[in-house]
Scaffold this active site. Sequence first.
Site, PDB file in Angstrom:
ATOM      1  N   ASP A  95      85.627  -7.803  16.536  1.00 50.67           N
ATOM      2  CA  ASP A  95      86.528  -8.335  15.518  1.00 50.67           C
ATOM      3  C   ASP A  95      86.773  -9.825  15.628  1.00 50.67           C
ATOM      4  O   ASP A  95      87.749 -10.339  15.100  1.00 50.67           O
ATOM      5  CB  ASP A  95      87.866  -7.590  15.600  1.00 50.67           C
ATOM      6  CG  ASP A  95      88.516  -7.719  16.969  1.00 50.67           C
ATOM      7  OD1 ASP A  95      88.024  -8.522  17.790  1.00 50.67           O
ATOM      8  OD2 ASP A  95      89.510  -7.021  17.218  1.00 50.67           O
ATOM      9  N   GLU A 117      81.357  -1.220  17.722  1.00 57.08           N
ATOM     10  CA  GLU A 117      82.834  -1.089  17.736  1.00 57.08           C
ATOM     11  C   GLU A 117      83.382  -1.206  16.307  1.00 57.08           C
ATOM     12  O   GLU A 117      84.315  -1.960  16.018  1.00 57.08           O
ATOM     13  CB  GLU A 117      83.494  -2.100  18.675  1.00 57.08           C
ATOM     14  CG  GLU A 117      84.855  -1.661  19.170  1.00 57.08           C
ATOM     15  CD  GLU A 117      85.562  -2.711  20.028  1.00 57.08           C
ATOM     16  OE1 GLU A 117      86.014  -3.738  19.489  1.00 57.08           O
ATOM     17  OE2 GLU A 117      85.637  -2.502  21.246  1.00 57.08           O
ATOM     18  N   GLU A 131      91.921 -10.601  13.441  1.00 53.97           N
ATOM     19  CA  GLU A 131      90.899  -9.617  13.842  1.00 53.97           C
ATOM     20  C   GLU A 131      90.793  -8.414  12.907  1.00 53.97           C
ATOM     21  O   GLU A 131      89.701  -7.889  12.685  1.00 53.97           O
ATOM     22  CB  GLU A 131      91.161  -9.154  15.280  1.00 53.97           C
ATOM     23  CG  GLU A 131      90.857 -10.205  16.343  1.00 53.97           C
ATOM     24  CD  GLU A 131      91.999 -11.180  16.583  1.00 53.97           C
ATOM     25  OE1 GLU A 131      93.045 -11.073  15.898  1.00 53.97           O
ATOM     26  OE2 GLU A 131      91.848 -12.069  17.446  1.00 53.97           O
ATOM     27  N   HIS A 214      97.150 -13.217  25.018  1.00 54.93           N
ATOM     28  CA  HIS A 214      96.529 -14.325  24.287  1.00 54.93           C
ATOM     29  C   HIS A 214      96.505 -14.156  22.772  1.00 54.93           C
ATOM     30  O   HIS A 214      95.879 -14.957  22.070  1.00 54.93           O
ATOM     31  CB  HIS A 214      95.085 -14.503  24.761  1.00 54.93           C
ATOM     32  CG  HIS A 214      94.199 -13.351  24.381  1.00 54.93           C
ATOM     33  ND1 HIS A 214      93.622 -13.250  23.139  1.00 54.93           N
ATOM     34  CD2 HIS A 214      93.826 -12.249  25.052  1.00 54.93           C
ATOM     35  CE1 HIS A 214      92.917 -12.128  23.090  1.00 54.93           C
ATOM     36  NE2 HIS A 214      93.038 -11.500  24.233  1.00 54.93           N
ATOM     37  N   ARG A 216      96.753 -14.342  18.868  1.00 55.18           N
ATOM     38  CA  ARG A 216      97.164 -15.403  17.943  1.00 55.18           C
ATOM     39  C   ARG A 216      98.445 -15.078  17.184  1.00 55.18           C
ATOM     40  O   ARG A 216      99.265 -15.957  16.939  1.00 55.18           O
ATOM     41  CB  ARG A 216      96.049 -15.638  16.918  1.00 55.18           C
ATOM     42  CG  ARG A 216      95.103 -16.745  17.262  1.00 55.18           C
ATOM     43  CD  ARG A 216      94.105 -16.938  16.127  1.00 55.18           C
ATOM     44  NE  ARG A 216      93.371 -18.170  16.261  1.00 55.18           N
ATOM     45  CZ  ARG A 216      92.449 -18.411  17.180  1.00 55.18           C
ATOM     46  NH1 ARG A 216      92.151 -17.488  18.068  1.00 55.18           N
ATOM     47  NH2 ARG A 216      91.828 -19.565  17.222  1.00 55.18           N
ATOM     48  N   HIS A 247      94.612 -17.181  30.029  1.00 58.70           N
ATOM     49  CA  HIS A 247      93.575 -17.475  29.033  1.00 58.70           C
ATOM     50  C   HIS A 247      93.520 -18.985  28.795  1.00 58.70           C
ATOM     51  O   HIS A 247      94.556 -19.664  28.831  1.00 58.70           O
ATOM     52  CB  HIS A 247      93.952 -16.730  27.747  1.00 58.70           C
ATOM     53  CG  HIS A 247      92.868 -16.653  26.725  1.00 58.70           C
ATOM     54  ND1 HIS A 247      92.458 -17.746  25.990  1.00 58.70           N
ATOM     55  CD2 HIS A 247      92.101 -15.621  26.303  1.00 58.70           C
ATOM     56  CE1 HIS A 247      91.496 -17.385  25.156  1.00 58.70           C
ATOM     57  NE2 HIS A 247      91.256 -16.093  25.334  1.00 58.70           N
TER      58      HIS A 247
HETATM   59  C1  UD1 Z   1      89.198 -15.284  20.683  1.00 52.07           C
HETATM   60  C2  UD1 Z   1      89.149 -14.265  19.542  1.00 52.07           C
HETATM   61  C3  UD1 Z   1      89.990 -13.045  19.863  1.00 52.07           C
HETATM   62  C4  UD1 Z   1      89.616 -12.455  21.213  1.00 52.07           C
HETATM   63  C5  UD1 Z   1      89.704 -13.555  22.264  1.00 52.07           C
HETATM   64  C6  UD1 Z   1      89.257 -13.002  23.586  1.00 52.07           C
HETATM   65  C7  UD1 Z   1      88.955 -15.055  17.230  1.00 52.07           C
HETATM   66  C8  UD1 Z   1      89.676 -15.513  16.030  1.00 52.07           C
HETATM   67  N1  UD1 Z   1      89.706 -14.865  18.328  1.00 52.07           N
HETATM   68  O1  UD1 Z   1      90.502 -15.826  20.752  1.00 52.07           O
HETATM   69  O2  UD1 Z   1      89.800 -12.058  18.862  1.00 52.07           O
HETATM   70  O3  UD1 Z   1      90.500 -11.400  21.526  1.00 52.07           O
HETATM   71  O4  UD1 Z   1      88.848 -14.642  21.898  1.00 52.07           O
HETATM   72  O5  UD1 Z   1      89.590 -13.808  24.645  1.00 52.07           O
HETATM   73  O6  UD1 Z   1      87.756 -14.881  17.195  1.00 52.07           O
HETATM   74  N2  UD1 Z   1      88.950 -22.063  25.398  1.00 52.07           N
HETATM   75  C9  UD1 Z   1      88.339 -22.745  26.439  1.00 52.07           C
HETATM   76  N3  UD1 Z   1      87.335 -22.123  27.145  1.00 52.07           N
HETATM   77  C10 UD1 Z   1      86.938 -20.860  26.889  1.00 52.07           C
HETATM   78  C11 UD1 Z   1      87.567 -20.148  25.838  1.00 52.07           C
HETATM   79  C12 UD1 Z   1      88.559 -20.772  25.091  1.00 52.07           C
HETATM   80  O7  UD1 Z   1      88.678 -23.884  26.721  1.00 52.07           O
HETATM   81  O8  UD1 Z   1      86.037 -20.352  27.571  1.00 52.07           O
HETATM   82  C13 UD1 Z   1      90.000 -22.747  24.608  1.00 52.07           C
HETATM   83  C14 UD1 Z   1      89.440 -23.875  23.720  1.00 52.07           C
HETATM   84  O9  UD1 Z   1      90.378 -24.896  23.619  1.00 52.07           O
HETATM   85  C15 UD1 Z   1      89.295 -23.144  22.360  1.00 52.07           C
HETATM   86  C16 UD1 Z   1      90.534 -22.276  22.389  1.00 52.07           C
HETATM   87  O10 UD1 Z   1      90.626 -21.804  23.735  1.00 52.07           O
HETATM   88  O11 UD1 Z   1      89.267 -24.051  21.278  1.00 52.07           O
HETATM   89  C17 UD1 Z   1      90.539 -21.136  21.415  1.00 52.07           C
HETATM   90  O12 UD1 Z   1      89.391 -20.303  21.548  1.00 52.07           O
HETATM   91  P1  UD1 Z   1      89.049 -19.261  20.362  1.00 52.07           P
HETATM   92  O13 UD1 Z   1      87.812 -18.517  20.714  1.00 52.07           O
HETATM   93  O14 UD1 Z   1      89.070 -19.954  19.052  1.00 52.07           O
HETATM   94  O15 UD1 Z   1      90.281 -18.277  20.355  1.00 52.07           O
HETATM   95  P2  UD1 Z   1      90.785 -17.240  21.432  1.00 52.07           P
HETATM   96  O16 UD1 Z   1      92.262 -17.367  21.490  1.00 52.07           O
HETATM   97  O17 UD1 Z   1      90.016 -17.401  22.670  1.00 52.07           O
HETATM   98  N1  UDP Z   2      88.974  -9.796  31.712  1.00 53.19           N
HETATM   99  C1  UDP Z   2      88.277 -10.504  32.696  1.00 53.19           C
HETATM  100  N2  UDP Z   2      88.938 -11.513  33.356  1.00 53.19           N
HETATM  101  C2  UDP Z   2      90.227 -11.851  33.088  1.00 53.19           C
HETATM  102  C3  UDP Z   2      90.916 -11.135  32.066  1.00 53.19           C
HETATM  103  C4  UDP Z   2      90.258 -10.127  31.397  1.00 53.19           C
HETATM  104  O1  UDP Z   2      87.111 -10.228  32.978  1.00 53.19           O
HETATM  105  O2  UDP Z   2      90.763 -12.767  33.734  1.00 53.19           O
HETATM  106  C5  UDP Z   2      88.254  -8.741  30.971  1.00 53.19           C
HETATM  107  C6  UDP Z   2      88.964  -7.401  30.793  1.00 53.19           C
HETATM  108  O3  UDP Z   2      88.651  -6.494  31.829  1.00 53.19           O
HETATM  109  C7  UDP Z   2      88.448  -6.913  29.448  1.00 53.19           C
HETATM  110  C8  UDP Z   2      88.193  -8.195  28.674  1.00 53.19           C
HETATM  111  O4  UDP Z   2      88.098  -9.231  29.651  1.00 53.19           O
HETATM  112  O5  UDP Z   2      87.194  -6.242  29.575  1.00 53.19           O
HETATM  113  C9  UDP Z   2      89.310  -8.472  27.716  1.00 53.19           C
HETATM  114  O6  UDP Z   2      89.141  -9.727  27.162  1.00 53.19           O
HETATM  115  P1  UDP Z   2      90.291 -10.467  26.347  1.00 53.19           P
HETATM  116  O7  UDP Z   2      91.631 -10.011  26.839  1.00 53.19           O
HETATM  117  O8  UDP Z   2      89.963 -11.921  26.417  1.00 53.19           O
HETATM  118  O9  UDP Z   2      90.031 -10.018  24.853  1.00 53.19           O
HETATM  119  P2  UDP Z   2      90.438  -8.744  23.990  1.00 53.19           P
HETATM  120  O10 UDP Z   2      90.085  -7.520  24.743  1.00 53.19           O
HETATM  121  O11 UDP Z   2      91.909  -8.829  23.726  1.00 53.19           O
HETATM  122  O12 UDP Z   2      89.669  -8.924  22.732  1.00 53.19           O
END
Ligand code: UD1
Ligand code: UDP
Length: 377
Positions: A95, A117, A131, A214, A216, A247
């Site tokens: 998603d 999924e 999502e 984390h 949104r 996160h």
């Molecule tokens: C995204 C997904 C969310 C998912 C989550 C898992 C969307 C809209 N959101 O949210 O569905 O549950 O990932 O974790 O697709 N950043 C870093 N390094 C990283 C990752 C993120 O620095 O490795 C920071 C950056 O500033 C980036 C910001 O996080 O711009 C947001 O990342 P983004 O993927 O847009 O949103 P998430 O909150 O991570």
């Molecule tokens: N996870 C991980 N390291 C962490 C936190 C979570 O490997 O520090 C794993 C967790 O076991 C799960 C996945 O990441 O499989 C969940 O990811 P996240 O919470 O970022 O996204 P969501 O599941 O909410 O989409």
Amino acid sequence: MKVWTIFGTRPEAIKMAPVARALAQDSSFDARIVVTGQHRQMLDQVLSSFELVVDDDLAIMRPGQDLTDVTTAVLTGLRDRFRVDRPDIVLVHGDTTSCLAATLAAFYASVPVGHVEAGLRTGDLRAPWPEEANRVLTDRLATLLFAPTPGSADALRAEGVPEQRIVVTGNTVIDALLWRVEANRRAPFEPAPFGAAASIVADNNRRIVLVTGHRRESFGQGFEDLCHGIRRVAETWPDVAVIYPVHLNPNVQEPVHRLLGGLPNVLLIPPLEYAPFVRLMERCTLILTDSGGIQEEAPSLGKPVLVMRDVTERPEGVAAGTVKLVGTSAERIFEEVDALLRHPSAMEAFRRTSNPYGDGRAAGRIVEALRAWKERT
Ligand code: UD1
Ligand code: UDP
């Protein structure tokens, strides 16, 4: 059969790893891994954990990116790839915005999409945001829909998806988790990956509340509230350690460090690699989270999971009693955690022997369904 597996964030990578590995081991597939790079560090952690070799990386992540940035970068990046090469099908997951944008890019290039999924729904386009919309739209455009549970398949039928497009597979996260649990059992405990939390994780007498958060739709007041709830837990229970791998999203980092930093029993650590994170889930007393994937993993680990959300697209865990929705109010979060810490016997109610989300063989079912689809077309 040419299959591109496309993903970009941590959870997609964990859940697509078993599929990518199964495709790579089967000589009837010409399989490529294309990552959008929506995440960078958190994606790279998973790629190295699962030893996945990436064929192409759009490398789109920018600090503080918004949804339009991600969508447009994935759309244009994949358009350019599809101009030079076209797979028989692409596989997307879940998603995220990478999932929807990759689906749209494939649709514009007339490349069929298999959605892993599929069919999870809350029925509310604002929760989880964005999502729920990403998943509904992806399902509408997909040719093959891999539903993890009978309930998610029913949701697709209710929306008029033809029966022959739906395959119930189980969730691939259970494949990944069971593999990791087994690999962890064979490897000695290493404290180093836990950083500042290492000595606490190594001390089996110390109770641990593991936190991740984390979403949104909780940014702003919701996130402040949940941090206040966690703070009250830490202040009320000085002997209990709260470990929060934070996160990397700046909208998470800022309030978490402002509101929870400096408390002696709260360990704010960087995101963990999958191997130590699974160890920490097994080691902890209870989990407080808003993650989708952790709701699915927890029943296999027998851990109580309190979900800091008002609704979930994963109702099976709630029905089975392995997870409980507690919202984002500070008071409710405190009361629910406090009650479990005060009455450890109440945690027994969360333990289950079977996992409604899968049996660890979902990837194999997806590969077989792809083969059958190719033979039909
Ligand atoms: C995204 C997904 C969310 C998912 C989550 C898992 C969307 C809209 N959101 O949210 O569905 O549950 O990932 O974790 O697709 N950043 C870093 N390094 C990283 C990752 C993120 O620095 O490795 C920071 C950056 O500033 C980036 C910001 O996080 O711009 C947001 O990342 P983004 O993927 O847009 O949103 P998430 O909150 O991570
Ligand atoms: N996870 C991980 N390291 C962490 C936190 C979570 O490997 O520090 C794993 C967790 O076991 C799960 C996945 O990441 O499989 C969940 O990811 P996240 O919470 O970022 O996204 P969501 O599941 O909410 O989409």
